[in-house]
Write a protein that holds these residues in place. Structure first.
Motif, short mmCIF file in Angstrom:
data_model
loop_
_atom_site.label_atom_id
_atom_site.label_comp_id
_atom_site.label_asym_id
_atom_site.label_seq_id
_atom_site.Cartn_x
_atom_site.Cartn_y
_atom_site.Cartn_z
N LYS A 15 30.97 23.90 102.23
CA LYS A 15 29.71 24.64 102.27
C LYS A 15 28.52 23.77 101.88
O LYS A 15 27.43 23.92 102.43
CB LYS A 15 29.81 25.86 101.34
CG LYS A 15 28.58 26.71 101.32
CD LYS A 15 28.78 27.90 100.38
CE LYS A 15 27.50 28.69 100.28
NZ LYS A 15 27.62 29.75 99.29
N ASP A 16 28.74 22.85 100.95
CA ASP A 16 27.63 21.98 100.51
C ASP A 16 27.11 21.12 101.66
O ASP A 16 25.96 20.70 101.63
CB ASP A 16 28.07 21.09 99.35
CG ASP A 16 29.33 20.29 99.66
OD1 ASP A 16 29.26 19.05 99.68
OD2 ASP A 16 30.39 20.91 99.88
N GLU A 19 25.52 24.33 104.54
CA GLU A 19 24.69 25.48 104.19
C GLU A 19 23.20 25.27 104.43
O GLU A 19 22.45 26.23 104.62
CB GLU A 19 24.94 25.94 102.75
CG GLU A 19 24.41 25.02 101.69
CD GLU A 19 24.73 25.52 100.29
OE1 GLU A 19 24.92 26.73 100.11
OE2 GLU A 19 24.80 24.69 99.39
N SER A 52 32.81 25.41 98.51
CA SER A 52 32.46 24.00 98.33
C SER A 52 33.09 23.50 97.03
O SER A 52 32.93 24.12 95.98
CB SER A 52 30.94 23.84 98.21
OG SER A 52 30.64 22.52 97.79
N GLN A 55 30.47 22.68 94.22
CA GLN A 55 29.71 23.73 93.52
C GLN A 55 30.66 24.48 92.60
O GLN A 55 31.57 25.18 93.04
CB GLN A 55 29.07 24.68 94.53
CG GLN A 55 28.08 23.98 95.44
CD GLN A 55 27.62 24.84 96.60
OE1 GLN A 55 28.28 25.80 96.98
NE2 GLN A 55 26.49 24.48 97.18
N SER A 58 31.47 28.13 93.19
CA SER A 58 32.30 28.33 94.37
C SER A 58 33.78 28.14 94.02
O SER A 58 34.63 28.92 94.45
CB SER A 58 31.88 27.36 95.47
OG SER A 58 32.62 27.56 96.64
#
Length: 75
Positions: A15-16, A19, A52, A55, A58
């Motif tokens: 996701k990092d 996103e 991610s 994070q 997450s």
């Protein structure tokens, strides 16, 4: 009798990296469409999340989700 539905949790990782992409909506729409299609065609209960490793929140959310699924199956 209908066969029992199986539970699957599908994760869209990294996701990092995606996103902030201009194509974020395209990716999430594709992911949601594919998982919904899989659930329908294969008679599955699907939960999904975006993840991610970079994070902390997450990682915690994913671990909590996995833990709650395991605990529910053991009840």
């Amino acid at each position: 009798a209908y066969p029992k539905k199986h539970n699957i949790h599908v994760v869209l990782n990294k996701k990092d990296l995606w996103e902030s992409s201009q194509k974020k909506d395209d990716l999430t729409n594709w992911f949601n469409g594919k998982t919904d299609e899989m659930a329908s065609k294969l008679n599955l209960n699907i939960t999904k999340s975006f993840h991610s490793n970079m994070q902390f929140d997450s990682v915690s959310q994913l671990l909590n989700k996995i833990s709650s699924e395991v605990l529910q199956r053991n009840d």
